[in-house]
Scaffold this active site. Structure first.
Site, PDB file in Angstrom:
ATOM      1  CD  GLU A 110       8.213  16.263   8.211  1.00 12.35           C
ATOM      2  OE1 GLU A 110       6.959  16.373   8.753  1.00 12.35           O
ATOM      3  OE2 GLU A 110       8.429  15.309   7.366  1.00 12.35           O
ATOM      4  CG  HIS A 119       7.799  13.579  12.358  1.00 14.26           C
ATOM      5  ND1 HIS A 119       8.535  14.394  11.429  1.00 14.26           N
ATOM      6  CD2 HIS A 119       7.226  12.323  11.869  1.00 14.26           C
ATOM      7  CE1 HIS A 119       8.288  13.628  10.289  1.00 14.26           C
ATOM      8  NE2 HIS A 119       7.462  12.443  10.553  1.00 14.26           N
ATOM      9  CD  GLU A 179       8.781   8.658  10.445  1.00 12.07           C
ATOM     10  OE1 GLU A 179       7.744   8.039   9.832  1.00 12.07           O
ATOM     11  OE2 GLU A 179       8.668   9.866  10.871  1.00 12.07           O
ATOM     12  N   GLY A 182       3.497   8.733   5.656  1.00  9.26           N
ATOM     13  CA  GLY A 182       3.139  10.181   5.206  1.00  9.26           C
ATOM     14  C   GLY A 182       2.472  10.126   3.949  1.00  9.26           C
ATOM     15  N   GLY A 183       3.105  10.366   3.097  1.00  8.29           N
ATOM     16  CA  GLY A 183       2.454  10.486   1.580  1.00  8.29           C
ATOM     17  C   GLY A 183       1.254   9.555   1.387  1.00  8.29           C
ATOM     18  CB  SER A 206       9.649   6.516   0.990  1.00  8.20           C
ATOM     19  OG  SER A 206       9.918   7.800   0.778  1.00  8.20           O
ATOM     20  CG  ASN A 220       2.701  12.523  10.383  1.00  9.48           C
ATOM     21  OD1 ASN A 220       1.978  13.562  10.450  1.00  9.48           O
ATOM     22  ND2 ASN A 220       3.983  12.722  10.387  1.00  9.48           N
ATOM     23  CD1 TRP A 221      -3.540  11.692   7.791  1.00  7.23           C
ATOM     24  CD2 TRP A 221      -5.122  13.084   7.530  1.00  7.23           C
ATOM     25  NE1 TRP A 221      -4.812  11.086   7.905  1.00  7.23           N
ATOM     26  CE2 TRP A 221      -5.791  11.839   7.594  1.00  7.23           C
ATOM     27  CE3 TRP A 221      -5.906  14.343   7.798  1.00  7.23           C
ATOM     28  CZ2 TRP A 221      -7.167  11.875   7.682  1.00  7.23           C
ATOM     29  CZ3 TRP A 221      -7.304  14.167   7.917  1.00  7.23           C
ATOM     30  CH2 TRP A 221      -7.916  13.061   7.824  1.00  7.23           C
ATOM     31  CE  LYS A 222       5.147  13.481   7.156  1.00  6.65           C
ATOM     32  NZ  LYS A 222       6.379  13.398   6.489  1.00  6.65           N
ATOM     33  N   GLY A 271       9.779  11.352   2.816  1.00 10.08           N
ATOM     34  CA  GLY A 271       9.248  12.408   1.566  1.00 10.08           C
ATOM     35  C   GLY A 271      10.242  12.166   0.509  1.00 10.08           C
TER      36      GLY A 271
HETATM   37  P1  13P Z   1       6.535   9.528   3.887  1.00 15.76           P
HETATM   38  O1  13P Z   1       5.802   8.389   3.909  1.00 15.76           O
HETATM   39  O2  13P Z   1       5.911  10.715   2.999  1.00 15.76           O
HETATM   40  O3  13P Z   1       8.062   9.413   3.529  1.00 15.76           O
HETATM   41  O4  13P Z   1       6.578  10.207   5.331  1.00 15.76           O
HETATM   42  C1  13P Z   1       6.939   9.424   6.295  1.00 15.76           C
HETATM   43  C2  13P Z   1       6.796  10.251   7.534  1.00 15.76           C
HETATM   44  O5  13P Z   1       7.224  11.090   7.902  1.00 15.76           O
HETATM   45  C3  13P Z   1       5.737   9.799   8.527  1.00 15.76           C
HETATM   46  O6  13P Z   1       5.726  10.269   9.698  1.00 15.76           O
END
Ligand code: 13P
Length: 252
Positions: free
Chosen positions: A98, A96, A168, A235-236, A214, A9-11, A174
């Protein structure tokens, strides 16, 4: 046997030239990759077209990060499932945390999105997870049961096969704080039991349940080797070809 999935997920990261750089790097790393792991990337909308072009002939699948539940209309700034489909998008992340917390999406709205996505042939990566406060108040199972039940309400058996669930925990996203493999496995096991109760044993056995929060090259292998964890939503660590590739390899 469930096929493992690793989705990135590149956000809200990567402009056009950064998209080209990351996908080129990934393609190179994955050029000799012939494992059973399904790899998905979910770039921002502005990179969907170029990503589709660059991914031609590659093993990497394409997803988006959100969509609206209507086909079209006066919804400034929104993108429909039909539009995504017309660009060759295969998956879409829905629910998600967020989107739930920053953009106030509730279970009802997420359910409308899930139903719309499957109706046009998009496969949802459907996210659920509790906050730290909910976990500390022993509400984890209640919260994810409600999110799963309401988010997948009215879905037909035909479309249930297309859903990937992503657990998640909000407190792990994050933050660098990962759920321990046993904490994650406990929830995944509970989710699979819930899916069995709601939809029957064969769906429970075939549905992929990913862990997100994470996930990094140094913790992915242990998480992915739990019996009910079928891969990850990253994510990251998906923003660099090297680290995403290492996470993918942890699922092999
Ligand atoms: P991180 O891997 O940066 O914690 O993000 C997870 C995420 O929200 C994937 O959708």
């Amino acid at each position: 046997m469930r096929k493992k999935v690793v989705a990135g997920n590149w956000k809200m990261y990567k402009d056009k030239s950064e998209t080209i750089e990351l996908i080129s790097g990934l393609k190179e790393k994955l050029s000799k990759f012939n494992s059973e792991v399904e790899v998905i990337i979910c770039p921002p909308f502005t990179s969907i077209e170029i990503a589709k072009e660059l991914l031609k002939g590659s093993v990497i699948h394409l997803g988006a990060q959100n969509m609206h539940f209507e086909d079209e209309g006066a919804f400034t700034g929104e993108i429909s499932a039909k539009m995504l489909k017309s660009f060759g998008v295969e998956y879409v992340i829905l629910g998600h945390s967020e989107r739930r917390s920053i953009f106030r999406e509730d279970d009802k709205m997420i359910n409308k999105k899930v139903l719309k996505a499957v109706s046009v042939g998009l496969k949802p990566i459907f996210c659920i997870g509790e906050t730290l406060e909910e976990r500390e108040n022993n509400k984890t199972f209640d919260v994810i049961a409600r999110q799963l039940t309401e988010g997948l309400s009215s879905i037909s058996n035909e479309h249930l096969n297309e859903i990937i669930v992503a657990y998640e925990p909000v407190w792990a996203i994050g933050t660098g704080k990962t759920a321990t493999p046993s904490q994650a496995e406990e929830v995944h096991k509970y989710l699979r039991k819930l899916i069995e109760e709601k939809f029957g044993r064969s769906f429970a056995e075939s549905m992929r349940i990913l862990y997100g929060g994470s996930v990094k090259p140094d913790n992915a292998k242990e998480l992915f080797s739990q019996p009910n964890i079928d891969g990850g939503l990253i994510g990251g660590a998906c923003l660099k070809a090297d680290s995403f590739y290492d996470v993918i390899n942890s699922a092999v």
